[in-house]
Design a protein around this motif. Structure first.
Motif, PDB file in Angstrom:
ATOM      1  N   LEU A  14       0.828  -1.215   0.000  1.00 49.66           N
ATOM      2  CA  LEU A  14       0.000   0.000   0.000  1.00 49.66           C
ATOM      3  C   LEU A  14       0.857   1.258   0.000  1.00 49.66           C
ATOM      4  N   ILE A  15       1.899   1.245   0.799  1.00 50.93           N
ATOM      5  CA  ILE A  15       2.797   2.394   0.876  1.00 50.93           C
ATOM      6  C   ILE A  15       3.445   2.645  -0.482  1.00 50.93           C
ATOM      7  N   SER A  16       3.872   1.594  -1.128  1.00 51.62           N
ATOM      8  CA  SER A  16       4.486   1.711  -2.453  1.00 51.62           C
ATOM      9  C   SER A  16       3.502   2.283  -3.477  1.00 51.62           C
ATOM     10  N   LEU A  17       2.271   1.793  -3.470  1.00 52.42           N
ATOM     11  CA  LEU A  17       1.259   2.292  -4.399  1.00 52.42           C
ATOM     12  C   LEU A  17       0.930   3.765  -4.135  1.00 52.42           C
ATOM     13  N   LEU A  18       0.855   4.131  -2.869  1.00 52.94           N
ATOM     14  CA  LEU A  18       0.572   5.525  -2.528  1.00 52.94           C
ATOM     15  C   LEU A  18       1.726   6.440  -2.925  1.00 52.94           C
ATOM     16  N   GLU A  19       2.944   5.943  -2.787  1.00 49.10           N
ATOM     17  CA  GLU A  19       4.109   6.720  -3.205  1.00 49.10           C
ATOM     18  C   GLU A  19       4.077   6.958  -4.719  1.00 49.10           C
ATOM     19  N   GLU A  20       3.766   5.905  -5.468  1.00 50.67           N
ATOM     20  CA  GLU A  20       3.661   6.033  -6.924  1.00 50.67           C
ATOM     21  C   GLU A  20       2.561   7.016  -7.309  1.00 50.67           C
ATOM     22  N   ALA A  21       1.427   6.948  -6.625  1.00 51.92           N
ATOM     23  CA  ALA A  21       0.316   7.855  -6.919  1.00 51.92           C
ATOM     24  C   ALA A  21       0.707   9.299  -6.614  1.00 51.92           C
ATOM     25  N   SER A  22       1.440   9.499  -5.539  1.00 52.93           N
ATOM     26  CA  SER A  22       1.890  10.837  -5.180  1.00 52.93           C
ATOM     27  C   SER A  22       2.847  11.394  -6.231  1.00 52.93           C
ATOM     28  N   ILE A  23       3.770  10.570  -6.680  1.00 52.40           N
ATOM     29  CA  ILE A  23       4.726  10.988  -7.706  1.00 52.40           C
ATOM     30  C   ILE A  23       4.006  11.305  -9.013  1.00 52.40           C
ATOM     31  N   GLN A  24       3.065  10.458  -9.388  1.00 52.21           N
ATOM     32  CA  GLN A  24       2.315  10.687 -10.623  1.00 52.21           C
ATOM     33  C   GLN A  24       1.505  11.984 -10.548  1.00 52.21           C
ATOM     34  N   ALA A  25       0.873  12.220  -9.413  1.00 50.75           N
ATOM     35  CA  ALA A  25       0.105  13.459  -9.244  1.00 50.75           C
ATOM     36  C   ALA A  25       1.028  14.670  -9.317  1.00 50.75           C
ATOM     37  N   ASP A  27       3.877  14.776 -10.973  1.00 56.15           N
ATOM     38  CA  ASP A  27       4.262  14.882 -12.387  1.00 56.15           C
ATOM     39  C   ASP A  27       3.157  15.527 -13.219  1.00 56.15           C
ATOM     40  N   ASN A  28       1.904  15.298 -12.823  1.00 56.75           N
ATOM     41  CA  ASN A  28       0.757  15.890 -13.515  1.00 56.75           C
ATOM     42  C   ASN A  28       0.433  17.294 -13.010  1.00 56.75           C
ATOM     43  N   GLN A  29       1.345  17.832 -12.229  1.00 61.69           N
ATOM     44  CA  GLN A  29       1.233  19.190 -11.681  1.00 61.69           C
ATOM     45  C   GLN A  29      -0.048  19.375 -10.871  1.00 61.69           C
ATOM     46  N   ASP A  30      -0.323  18.401 -10.015  1.00 56.69           N
ATOM     47  CA  ASP A  30      -1.468  18.477  -9.108  1.00 56.69           C
ATOM     48  C   ASP A  30      -0.932  18.346  -7.673  1.00 56.69           C
ATOM     49  N   PRO A  31      -0.398  19.449  -7.128  1.00 55.21           N
ATOM     50  CA  PRO A  31       0.246  19.361  -5.812  1.00 55.21           C
ATOM     51  C   PRO A  31      -0.708  18.995  -4.676  1.00 55.21           C
ATOM     52  N   MET A  32      -1.971  19.391  -4.792  1.00 54.26           N
ATOM     53  CA  MET A  32      -2.918  19.047  -3.717  1.00 54.26           C
ATOM     54  C   MET A  32      -3.142  17.541  -3.664  1.00 54.26           C
ATOM     55  N   LEU A  33      -3.294  16.902  -4.817  1.00 56.51           N
ATOM     56  CA  LEU A  33      -3.486  15.453  -4.858  1.00 56.51           C
ATOM     57  C   LEU A  33      -2.214  14.736  -4.424  1.00 56.51           C
TER      58      LEU A  33
END
Length: 67
Positions: A14-25, A27-33
């Protein structure tokens, strides 16, 4: 009341998936997400640290939702 049990391995996944989601967000210039996912990741990291202090056969986190 609902309860789920997570092993330390499941928490790490779960931690790994959340880290990936944070990085992707990020990269998509969505700092709040990105911050949202990062904060959840940190909460699960805290739970994992607590679980890892237990004996190997008892390394399970029981999360309870009480409404």
């Amino acid at each position: 009341m609902n309860q789920i049990s997570l092993t330390s391995g499941e928490l790490m996944d779960l931690i790994s998936l959340l880290e990936e989601a944070s990085i992707q967000a990020d990269d998509n210039q969505d700092p709040m997400l990105a911050t949202y996912y990062y904060r959840i990741e940190q909460q699960f990291q805290s739970v994992l640290e607590s679980v890892q202090t237990r004996q190997p056969e008892q390394r399970v986190a029981n999360l309870i939702l009480a409404a």
